[in-house]
Design a protein around this motif. Structure first.
Motif, PDB file in Angstrom:
ATOM      1  N   THR A   1       0.865  -1.169   0.000  1.00  0.00           N
ATOM      2  CA  THR A   1       0.000   0.000   0.000  1.00  0.00           C
ATOM      3  C   THR A   1       0.911   1.230   0.000  1.00  0.00           C
ATOM      4  OG1 THR A   1      -1.819   1.136   1.136  1.00  0.00           O
ATOM      5  CG2 THR A   1      -0.145   0.099   2.515  1.00  0.00           C
ATOM      6  N   GLY A   2       0.427   2.321  -0.557  1.00  0.00           N
ATOM      7  CA  GLY A   2       1.271   3.512  -0.599  1.00  0.00           C
ATOM      8  C   GLY A   2       0.473   4.770  -0.903  1.00  0.00           C
ATOM      9  N   ASP A   3       0.930   5.887  -0.350  1.00  0.00           N
ATOM     10  CA  ASP A   3       0.340   7.196  -0.629  1.00  0.00           C
ATOM     11  C   ASP A   3       1.207   7.928  -1.650  1.00  0.00           C
ATOM     12  OD1 ASP A   3      -1.446   6.554   1.408  1.00  0.00           O
ATOM     13  OD2 ASP A   3      -0.204   7.519   2.937  1.00  0.00           O
ATOM     14  N   LEU A   4       0.601   8.837  -2.387  1.00  0.00           N
ATOM     15  CA  LEU A   4       1.335   9.645  -3.363  1.00  0.00           C
ATOM     16  C   LEU A   4       1.441  11.079  -2.850  1.00  0.00           C
ATOM     17  CD1 LEU A   4       2.635   9.915  -6.190  1.00  0.00           C
ATOM     18  CD2 LEU A   4       0.363  10.534  -7.050  1.00  0.00           C
ATOM     19  N   LEU A   5       2.673  11.557  -2.727  1.00  0.00           N
ATOM     20  CA  LEU A   5       2.916  12.937  -2.301  1.00  0.00           C
ATOM     21  C   LEU A   5       3.303  13.758  -3.525  1.00  0.00           C
ATOM     22  CD1 LEU A   5       3.224  15.034  -0.045  1.00  0.00           C
ATOM     23  CD2 LEU A   5       5.622  14.299   0.191  1.00  0.00           C
ATOM     24  N   VAL A   6       2.470  14.741  -3.846  1.00  0.00           N
ATOM     25  CA  VAL A   6       2.708  15.609  -5.002  1.00  0.00           C
ATOM     26  C   VAL A   6       3.148  16.981  -4.493  1.00  0.00           C
ATOM     27  CG1 VAL A   6       1.708  16.641  -7.073  1.00  0.00           C
ATOM     28  CG2 VAL A   6       0.934  14.382  -6.309  1.00  0.00           C
ATOM     29  N   LYS A   7       4.316  17.451  -4.961  1.00  0.00           N
ATOM     30  CA  LYS A   7       4.848  18.756  -4.543  1.00  0.00           C
ATOM     31  C   LYS A   7       4.769  19.741  -5.704  1.00  0.00           C
ATOM     32  CE  LYS A   7       8.079  16.692  -1.239  1.00  0.00           C
ATOM     33  NZ  LYS A   7       9.496  16.608  -0.802  1.00  0.00           N
ATOM     34  N   LEU A   8       4.314  20.961  -5.407  1.00  0.00           N
ATOM     35  CA  LEU A   8       4.157  21.999  -6.428  1.00  0.00           C
ATOM     36  C   LEU A   8       5.237  23.061  -6.218  1.00  0.00           C
ATOM     37  CD1 LEU A   8       1.224  20.701  -5.825  1.00  0.00           C
ATOM     38  CD2 LEU A   8       0.353  22.680  -7.065  1.00  0.00           C
ATOM     39  N   TYR A   9       6.112  23.225  -7.223  1.00  0.00           N
ATOM     40  CA  TYR A   9       7.209  24.177  -7.131  1.00  0.00           C
ATOM     41  C   TYR A   9       6.907  25.401  -8.003  1.00  0.00           C
ATOM     42  CZ  TYR A   9       9.917  20.401  -5.015  1.00  0.00           C
ATOM     43  OH  TYR A   9      10.361  19.397  -4.182  1.00  0.00           O
ATOM     44  N   PRO A  10       7.011  26.617  -7.457  1.00  0.00           N
ATOM     45  CA  PRO A  10       6.748  27.827  -8.256  1.00  0.00           C
ATOM     46  C   PRO A  10       7.927  28.156  -9.172  1.00  0.00           C
ATOM     47  CG  PRO A  10       7.432  28.449  -6.058  1.00  0.00           C
ATOM     48  CD  PRO A  10       7.331  26.935  -6.052  1.00  0.00           C
ATOM     49  N   ARG A  11       7.605  28.741 -10.322  1.00  0.00           N
ATOM     50  CA  ARG A  11       8.649  29.219 -11.217  1.00  0.00           C
ATOM     51  C   ARG A  11       9.259  30.497 -10.671  1.00  0.00           C
ATOM     52  NH1 ARG A  11       7.366  31.820 -16.932  1.00  0.00           N
ATOM     53  NH2 ARG A  11       7.842  33.698 -15.734  1.00  0.00           N
ATOM     54  N   GLY A  12      10.542  30.663 -10.906  1.00  0.00           N
ATOM     55  CA  GLY A  12      11.217  31.895 -10.495  1.00  0.00           C
ATOM     56  C   GLY A  12      11.009  33.000 -11.512  1.00  0.00           C
ATOM     57  N   LYS A  13      11.867  34.003 -11.463  1.00  0.00           N
ATOM     58  CA  LYS A  13      11.743  35.137 -12.369  1.00  0.00           C
ATOM     59  C   LYS A  13      12.047  34.748 -13.812  1.00  0.00           C
ATOM     60  CE  LYS A  13      12.787  38.684  -8.900  1.00  0.00           C
ATOM     61  NZ  LYS A  13      13.690  39.801  -8.521  1.00  0.00           N
ATOM     62  N   SER A  14      12.946  33.779 -13.969  1.00  0.00           N
ATOM     63  CA  SER A  14      13.334  33.355 -15.316  1.00  0.00           C
ATOM     64  C   SER A  14      12.579  32.089 -15.705  1.00  0.00           C
ATOM     65  CB  SER A  14      14.842  33.084 -15.389  1.00  0.00           C
ATOM     66  OG  SER A  14      15.575  34.228 -15.009  1.00  0.00           O
ATOM     67  N   ARG A  15      12.231  31.996 -16.986  1.00  0.00           N
ATOM     68  CA  ARG A  15      11.561  30.796 -17.471  1.00  0.00           C
ATOM     69  C   ARG A  15      12.501  29.584 -17.352  1.00  0.00           C
ATOM     70  NH1 ARG A  15       6.893  31.062 -20.143  1.00  0.00           N
ATOM     71  NH2 ARG A  15       6.023  33.129 -20.642  1.00  0.00           N
ATOM     72  N   GLY A  16      11.902  28.464 -16.980  1.00  0.00           N
ATOM     73  CA  GLY A  16      12.673  27.228 -16.876  1.00  0.00           C
ATOM     74  C   GLY A  16      13.399  27.060 -15.562  1.00  0.00           C
ATOM     75  N   ARG A  17      13.308  28.051 -14.680  1.00  0.00           N
ATOM     76  CA  ARG A  17      13.964  27.955 -13.370  1.00  0.00           C
ATOM     77  C   ARG A  17      12.889  27.940 -12.289  1.00  0.00           C
ATOM     78  NH1 ARG A  17      19.417  28.929 -13.613  1.00  0.00           N
ATOM     79  NH2 ARG A  17      19.479  29.359 -11.375  1.00  0.00           N
ATOM     80  N   PHE A  18      13.020  26.979 -11.387  1.00  0.00           N
ATOM     81  CA  PHE A  18      11.987  26.796 -10.374  1.00  0.00           C
ATOM     82  C   PHE A  18      12.608  26.831  -8.981  1.00  0.00           C
ATOM     83  CE2 PHE A  18      10.281  25.062 -14.221  1.00  0.00           C
ATOM     84  CZ  PHE A  18       8.932  25.383 -14.188  1.00  0.00           C
ATOM     85  N   SER A  19      11.805  27.176  -8.044  1.00  0.00           N
ATOM     86  CA  SER A  19      12.247  27.225  -6.644  1.00  0.00           C
ATOM     87  C   SER A  19      12.612  25.830  -6.151  1.00  0.00           C
ATOM     88  CB  SER A  19      11.122  27.805  -5.780  1.00  0.00           C
ATOM     89  OG  SER A  19      11.424  27.662  -4.401  1.00  0.00           O
ATOM     90  N   ASP A  20      13.521  25.780  -5.188  1.00  0.00           N
ATOM     91  CA  ASP A  20      13.880  24.507  -4.557  1.00  0.00           C
ATOM     92  C   ASP A  20      12.886  24.126  -3.469  1.00  0.00           C
ATOM     93  OD1 ASP A  20      16.162  24.280  -6.137  1.00  0.00           O
ATOM     94  OD2 ASP A  20      17.405  25.392  -4.687  1.00  0.00           O
ATOM     95  N   VAL A  21      12.014  25.074  -3.134  1.00  0.00           N
ATOM     96  CA  VAL A  21      11.053  24.836  -2.052  1.00  0.00           C
ATOM     97  C   VAL A  21       9.640  24.836  -2.630  1.00  0.00           C
ATOM     98  CG1 VAL A  21      10.154  25.658   0.158  1.00  0.00           C
ATOM     99  CG2 VAL A  21      12.592  25.962  -0.413  1.00  0.00           C
ATOM    100  N   PRO A  22       8.861  23.801  -2.386  1.00  0.00           N
ATOM    101  CA  PRO A  22       7.483  23.777  -2.893  1.00  0.00           C
ATOM    102  C   PRO A  22       6.608  24.774  -2.147  1.00  0.00           C
ATOM    103  CG  PRO A  22       7.847  21.888  -1.474  1.00  0.00           C
ATOM    104  CD  PRO A  22       9.186  22.565  -1.625  1.00  0.00           C
ATOM    105  N   PHE A  23       5.641  25.350  -2.860  1.00  0.00           N
ATOM    106  CA  PHE A  23       4.712  26.253  -2.178  1.00  0.00           C
ATOM    107  C   PHE A  23       3.479  25.502  -1.686  1.00  0.00           C
ATOM    108  CE2 PHE A  23       2.980  26.310  -6.479  1.00  0.00           C
ATOM    109  CZ  PHE A  23       1.612  26.318  -6.271  1.00  0.00           C
TER     110      PHE A  23
END
Length: 223
Positions: free
Chosen positions: A82-104
């Motif tokens: 049995t298992g749960d799925l953890l989905v993390k959402l990371y915001p994009r930074g000021k530049s396209r293609g670059r994302f935060s290391d911390v999920p919001f």
């Protein structure tokens, strides 16, 4: 399809039919030789009596228990995951293609994987027996094996069931209706594997032939 003669002894081929999907036989023999020896030993020991064929109970008869008696002492175990799925959402930074290391934000889907069990697992090899269940049971088995495979828990699966030629014995004994066309036999498994219901999980399909039944050992043709 693999050259089965290269990997499986004639003695076993006289008692079983083998179909390898996704290089299953190569994976078993090359990557899991100890587990493959266990399976070969178990298959070599199988003897089915006519009275066992006639007994009521489907997959709860003495026949599946014969596999328990051999494989459990060798370290094979029935496993349920049995298992749960953890989905993390990371915001994009000021530049396209670059994302935060911390999920919001995070979303947890409880029970994303649940209720999948396999008769026997050792190391990263899965083994399931379907003697006389409804043929839809194969869908459950293949879903379980592909789920275990996708989770990295197994590398290869084996499913054993009845070969079509056993119908000759069932007819002789007057029990053909007990083992109907909509129960688990190789014809119902083969087309599911050809349509890739196993996903990416390599599967070795094994069919129990007449020579496994006492009194029919000498009916096996040469390989």
């Amino acid at each position: 399809m693999a050259d089965i003669n290269k990997y499986i002894l004639p003695e076993l081929q006289s008692k079983y039919e083998f179909f390898s999907y996704g290089h299953a036989i190569e994976i078993l023999t090359e990557s899991f030789p100890k587990e493959w020896r266990d399976i070969c030993f178990c298959l070599s020991q199988l003897r089915i009596t006519q009275s066992e064929l006639m007994a009521a109970g489907g997959n709860e008869t003495a026949i599946p228990k014969k596999f328990d008696d051999i494989l459990y002492p060798l370290g094979w175990r029935e496993i349920r995951i049995t298992g749960d799925l953890l989905v993390k959402l990371y915001p994009r930074g000021k530049s396209r293609g670059r994302f935060s290391d911390v999920p919001f934000d995070e979303k947890r889907i409880n029970g994303y994987i649940d209720g999948h069990n396999i008769d026997f697992i050792k190391s990263k090899v899965a083994f399931d027996l379907e003697w006389n269940s409804k043929d839809q049971t194969f869908d459950r088995d293949l879903l379980a094996m592909r789920t275990y495979f996708d989770c990295g828990l197994i590398d290869v699966g084996i499913i054993i069931t009845r070969a079509e030629e056993l119908n000759d014995i069932f007819s002789e004994l007057g029990i053909r209706s007990k083992y109907g066309a909509s129960t688990t036999w190789m014809g119902k498994l083969d087309y599911r594997l050809k349509s890739r219901r196993n996903g990416g999980c390599p599967i070795l399909a094994v069919g129990i032939k007449k020579a496994c039944v006492e009194g029919y050992e000498n009916d096996a043709g040469s390989v």
